[in-house]
Enzyme design. Structure first.
Site, PDB file in Angstrom:
ATOM      1  N   ASP A 242       0.842  -1.117  -0.088  1.00  0.00           N
ATOM      2  CA  ASP A 242       0.109   0.137  -0.116  1.00  0.00           C
ATOM      3  C   ASP A 242       1.103   1.351   0.202  1.00  0.00           C
ATOM      4  O   ASP A 242       0.777   2.083   0.753  1.00  0.00           O
ATOM      5  CB  ASP A 242      -0.962  -0.051   1.156  1.00  0.00           C
ATOM      6  CG  ASP A 242      -1.690  -1.160   1.328  1.00  0.00           C
ATOM      7  OD1 ASP A 242      -2.123  -1.838   0.262  1.00  0.00           O
ATOM      8  OD2 ASP A 242      -2.265  -1.760   2.131  1.00  0.00           O
ATOM      9  N   LYS A 264       0.233  -7.998  -3.040  1.00  0.00           N
ATOM     10  CA  LYS A 264      -1.121  -7.664  -3.333  1.00  0.00           C
ATOM     11  C   LYS A 264      -1.046  -5.718  -3.650  1.00  0.00           C
ATOM     12  O   LYS A 264      -0.421  -5.089  -2.596  1.00  0.00           O
ATOM     13  CB  LYS A 264      -1.972  -7.519  -1.908  1.00  0.00           C
ATOM     14  CG  LYS A 264      -3.488  -7.096  -2.226  1.00  0.00           C
ATOM     15  CD  LYS A 264      -4.257  -7.735  -0.890  1.00  0.00           C
ATOM     16  CE  LYS A 264      -4.002  -6.810   0.407  1.00  0.00           C
ATOM     17  NZ  LYS A 264      -4.520  -5.385  -0.104  1.00  0.00           N
ATOM     18  N   ASP A 296      -6.055  -5.618  -5.317  1.00  0.00           N
ATOM     19  CA  ASP A 296      -7.090  -5.733  -4.571  1.00  0.00           C
ATOM     20  C   ASP A 296      -8.265  -4.684  -4.743  1.00  0.00           C
ATOM     21  O   ASP A 296      -8.326  -3.794  -4.130  1.00  0.00           O
ATOM     22  CB  ASP A 296      -6.350  -5.344  -3.130  1.00  0.00           C
ATOM     23  CG  ASP A 296      -7.410  -5.734  -2.042  1.00  0.00           C
ATOM     24  OD1 ASP A 296      -8.641  -6.320  -2.172  1.00  0.00           O
ATOM     25  OD2 ASP A 296      -6.847  -5.324  -0.716  1.00  0.00           O
ATOM     26  N   LYS A 298     -11.679  -4.737  -5.065  1.00  0.00           N
ATOM     27  CA  LYS A 298     -12.636  -4.904  -4.755  1.00  0.00           C
ATOM     28  C   LYS A 298     -13.859  -4.484  -5.426  1.00  0.00           C
ATOM     29  O   LYS A 298     -14.433  -3.404  -5.093  1.00  0.00           O
ATOM     30  CB  LYS A 298     -12.680  -4.121  -3.333  1.00  0.00           C
ATOM     31  CG  LYS A 298     -11.766  -4.970  -2.237  1.00  0.00           C
ATOM     32  CD  LYS A 298     -12.045  -4.460  -0.860  1.00  0.00           C
ATOM     33  CE  LYS A 298     -11.031  -4.878   0.253  1.00  0.00           C
ATOM     34  NZ  LYS A 298      -9.824  -4.435   0.112  1.00  0.00           N
ATOM     35  N   ASP A 301     -19.884  -3.776  -8.488  1.00  0.00           N
ATOM     36  CA  ASP A 301     -20.739  -3.110  -9.191  1.00  0.00           C
ATOM     37  C   ASP A 301     -21.494  -4.319 -10.272  1.00  0.00           C
ATOM     38  O   ASP A 301     -21.228  -5.450  -9.703  1.00  0.00           O
ATOM     39  CB  ASP A 301     -20.129  -2.115 -10.339  1.00  0.00           C
ATOM     40  CG  ASP A 301     -20.805  -1.071 -10.760  1.00  0.00           C
ATOM     41  OD1 ASP A 301     -22.270  -1.194 -11.073  1.00  0.00           O
ATOM     42  OD2 ASP A 301     -20.457   0.068 -10.609  1.00  0.00           O
ATOM     43  N   GLN A 405      -8.906  -0.989  11.885  1.00  0.00           N
ATOM     44  CA  GLN A 405      -8.636  -2.502  11.617  1.00  0.00           C
ATOM     45  C   GLN A 405      -8.312  -3.298  12.860  1.00  0.00           C
ATOM     46  O   GLN A 405      -7.852  -2.571  13.600  1.00  0.00           O
ATOM     47  CB  GLN A 405      -6.908  -2.005  10.882  1.00  0.00           C
ATOM     48  CG  GLN A 405      -6.275  -3.450  10.540  1.00  0.00           C
ATOM     49  CD  GLN A 405      -6.917  -4.285   9.271  1.00  0.00           C
ATOM     50  OE1 GLN A 405      -7.902  -4.770   9.527  1.00  0.00           O
ATOM     51  NE2 GLN A 405      -6.160  -4.512   8.278  1.00  0.00           N
ATOM     52  N   TYR A 407      -6.303  -6.573  14.282  1.00  0.00           N
ATOM     53  CA  TYR A 407      -5.168  -7.290  13.867  1.00  0.00           C
ATOM     54  C   TYR A 407      -5.349  -8.755  14.716  1.00  0.00           C
ATOM     55  O   TYR A 407      -5.639  -8.887  16.001  1.00  0.00           O
ATOM     56  CB  TYR A 407      -3.725  -6.942  14.060  1.00  0.00           C
ATOM     57  CG  TYR A 407      -3.500  -5.894  13.089  1.00  0.00           C
ATOM     58  CD1 TYR A 407      -3.494  -6.068  11.641  1.00  0.00           C
ATOM     59  CD2 TYR A 407      -3.242  -4.569  13.413  1.00  0.00           C
ATOM     60  CE1 TYR A 407      -3.127  -5.069  10.880  1.00  0.00           C
ATOM     61  CE2 TYR A 407      -3.059  -3.549  12.431  1.00  0.00           C
ATOM     62  CZ  TYR A 407      -2.830  -3.910  11.176  1.00  0.00           C
ATOM     63  OH  TYR A 407      -2.557  -2.929  10.547  1.00  0.00           O
TER      64      TYR A 407
HETATM   65  P1  BMP Z   1      -2.596  -3.810   7.213  1.00  0.00           P
HETATM   66  O1  BMP Z   1      -1.908  -4.980   7.310  1.00  0.00           O
HETATM   67  O2  BMP Z   1      -1.655  -2.583   6.834  1.00  0.00           O
HETATM   68  O3  BMP Z   1      -3.583  -3.508   7.760  1.00  0.00           O
HETATM   69  O4  BMP Z   1      -3.097  -3.775   5.644  1.00  0.00           O
HETATM   70  C1  BMP Z   1      -4.114  -4.774   5.329  1.00  0.00           C
HETATM   71  C2  BMP Z   1      -4.517  -4.889   3.894  1.00  0.00           C
HETATM   72  O5  BMP Z   1      -5.437  -5.503   3.555  1.00  0.00           O
HETATM   73  C3  BMP Z   1      -5.022  -3.309   3.285  1.00  0.00           C
HETATM   74  O6  BMP Z   1      -4.387  -3.472   1.799  1.00  0.00           O
HETATM   75  C4  BMP Z   1      -6.650  -3.634   3.129  1.00  0.00           C
HETATM   76  O7  BMP Z   1      -6.957  -2.805   1.976  1.00  0.00           O
HETATM   77  C5  BMP Z   1      -6.729  -5.090   3.191  1.00  0.00           C
HETATM   78  N1  BMP Z   1      -7.802  -5.540   3.612  1.00  0.00           N
HETATM   79  C6  BMP Z   1      -8.032  -5.835   5.018  1.00  0.00           C
HETATM   80  O8  BMP Z   1      -7.297  -5.212   5.849  1.00  0.00           O
HETATM   81  N2  BMP Z   1      -9.132  -6.190   5.600  1.00  0.00           N
HETATM   82  C7  BMP Z   1     -10.230  -6.941   4.831  1.00  0.00           C
HETATM   83  O9  BMP Z   1     -11.106  -7.251   5.554  1.00  0.00           O
HETATM   84  C8  BMP Z   1      -9.943  -6.908   3.303  1.00  0.00           C
HETATM   85  C9  BMP Z   1      -8.760  -6.191   2.864  1.00  0.00           C
HETATM   86  O10 BMP Z   1      -8.506  -6.287   1.678  1.00  0.00           O
END
Ligand code: BMP
Length: 454
Positions: A242, A264, A296, A298, A301, A405, A407
């Site tokens: 990203d 990705k 990615d 997504k 449509d 987010q 984790y």
């Molecule tokens: P990160 O590990 O920095 O949080 O990034 C996660 C990546 O996965 C981002 O590119 C995000 O768009 C994607 N992603 C996500 O985090 N959760 C989802 O449910 C779906 C995703 O595509």
């Protein structure tokens, strides 16, 4: 303040309950294992826990508070700080020097003490602890417990005249985790059997290995390729790039390339995007290090628009992306035009408050299972065996990013969800040394995969 359910899910992430097959101290085989000690390591959770517990109680009844050692000591301390109830400390064993006291702190005979316990099972250890406090002239009328394993403890204590307040019961917690897709119907059935006092049969469902998946029928060519690369490189790591410029993208791809099965991209965030300068070299780097490209995008449509978005505009995704992500919200036919790539359906998201609830996930999974272009799904729950499971929201160091987010660790998702591929973004590209970080995630992912094979 978050709901009690949201609060529990936060606690759950700390690894306080594990499901599988465990041998308890008594020798009995249990389908779950509870250890609430990690709660004390997260100050915000501990503080919230204290307040949830205090909210359940008639606080005017108590003069003192005491935790059953050791797990409940920090809980009782936090509750004392939040309520101003004075804390007393009960030792496990009396000191063999000095005062030989079992109870430390300032108290007077006749005071009533609230007892705090982390988990109640049979209630026997509480029944041993209470007389030790009462011997000092202190009375105990109420016990507050974080989790009731529902194995008779509450009833035993109530039969002796104590009031027992419990924040969560194991049944409640199982239902919640089932709704969240974290527990299968089979597992819940086993837990119910166990709580009913039946001997539990553990026919553990084994996950399929990458080789077994390669050997299965009708495998999409991109799924096969991805699995072959995984075995060849001993990696299940997808790095999420990203980053904002072509140079950063290429630099990252070069650095992490040897350790990943796919890179990705969110290609629309590259500020200096130029097909020839951005994509053509990226294809070369992918070939050199033997990884796939996953866009990615997504898509979300109707089929006709997705067909145009996939092949036209400046990105021409269909030319280069081995894998693409797509929502399935447009229905089965909306996925028909993704001919050159393996489609990874977005079935459940990792962000807080996502609308991908169980009902949505179940319906979306049915579409994913039946569409020949789909090779798997992005999800935070176990998927049917024929779909490869891609799990983002992976980080070894933090639990969230302050932007929603959430984790998990590789170990958690391989063991509990039977994940096939982990997706790591900031854990790698924001690391001081992305090359080294990608190696760490590669090793953690591979070890977790092997452990999940049993
Ligand atoms: P990160 O590990 O920095 O949080 O990034 C996660 C990546 O996965 C981002 O590119 C995000 O768009 C994607 N992603 C996500 O985090 N959760 C989802 O449910 C779906 C995703 O595509």
């Amino acid at each position: 303040m978050e709901t009690k359910k949201e609060f529990f899910l936060e606690c759950y992430k700390l690894g306080i309950i594990k499901f599988g097959r465990f041998t308890l101290k008594s020798g009995i085989k249990s389908p779950f294992y509870v250890d609430l000690r990690p709660l004390a390591s997260d100050p915000k959770i501990l503080k919230n826990l204290a307040n949830y517990m205090l909210d359940m109680l008639p606080l005017d009844n108590f003069d003192l508070i005491c935790g059953v050692p050791y797990a409940a000591l920090p809980m009782a301390t936090a509750m004392s700080l939040e309520s101003y109830l004075p804390l007393i400390i009960k030792r496990k064993e009396a000191k063999d020097y000095g005062t030989k006291k079992l109870i430390e702190g300032i108290y007077q005979k006749g005071q009533n003490c609230l007892l705090v316990e982390d988990v109640i099972t049979s209630g026997k250890s509480l029944l041993e602890t209470i007389p030790e406090i009462e011997n000092e002239g202190i009375t105990v009328s109420d016990i507050v417990v974080v989790l009731d394993r529902q194995q008779g403890g509450k009833e035993l204590l109530e039969s002796k005249g104590f009031r027992v307040h419990t924040l969560f019961t194991i049944s409640e917690v199982c239902q919640l985790l089932q709704e969240e897709g974290q527990l299968t119907d089979d597992e819940v059935g086993r837990i119910k059997d166990f709580l009913a006092g039946n001997v539990v049969k553990f026919e553990e469902k084994k996950r399929k290995s990458y080789q077994q998946k390669i050997d299965s029928n009708n495998l999409h060519s991109k799924a096969k390729k991805l699995l072959e690369v995984a075995l060849e490189k001993k990696s299940n790591l997808i790095a999420s790039a990203d980053v904002l410029t072509t140079k950063e993208l290429h630099d990252l791809a070069e650095k992490v390339g040897p350790n990943i099965v796919a890179l990705k991209t969110h290609i629309d965030i590259i500020t200096d995007f130029d097909y020839d300068k951005t994509i053509i070299p990226l294809i070369d780097i992918a070939a050199k290090h033997n990884f796939l490209l996953m866009e990615d995008r997504k898509f979300a449509d109707i089929g006709n628009t997705q067909e145009l978005q996939y092949s036209y505009g400046i990105y021409k995704i269909s030319n280069w992306a081995d894998l693409i992500t797509s929502q399935v919200i447009g229905g089965f036919q909306s996925l028909d035009f993704f001919h050159n790539s393996g489609v990874i359906a977005i079935l459940g998201m990792s962000s807080a408050g996502t609308l991908t609830d169980k009902n949505y996930r179940d319906e979306a999974t049915k579409i994913a299972q039946s569409h020949p272009n789909v090779i798997g799904g992005v999800a935070q729950n176990e998927l049917p065996e024929e779909l490869l499971l891609f799990t983002p929201g992976i980080n070894l160091d933090t639990k969230g990013d302050g932007k929603g987010q959430q984790y998990n660790t590789p170990e958690h998702v391989f063991r509990n969800l039977h994940t096939d591929f982990i997706i790591v973004g900031r854990g790698i590209y924001k690391a001081e040394n992305p090359e080294q970080a990608s190696l760490s995630y590669k090793i953690a992912g591979w070890d977790a995969y092997e452990a999940s094979l049993g």
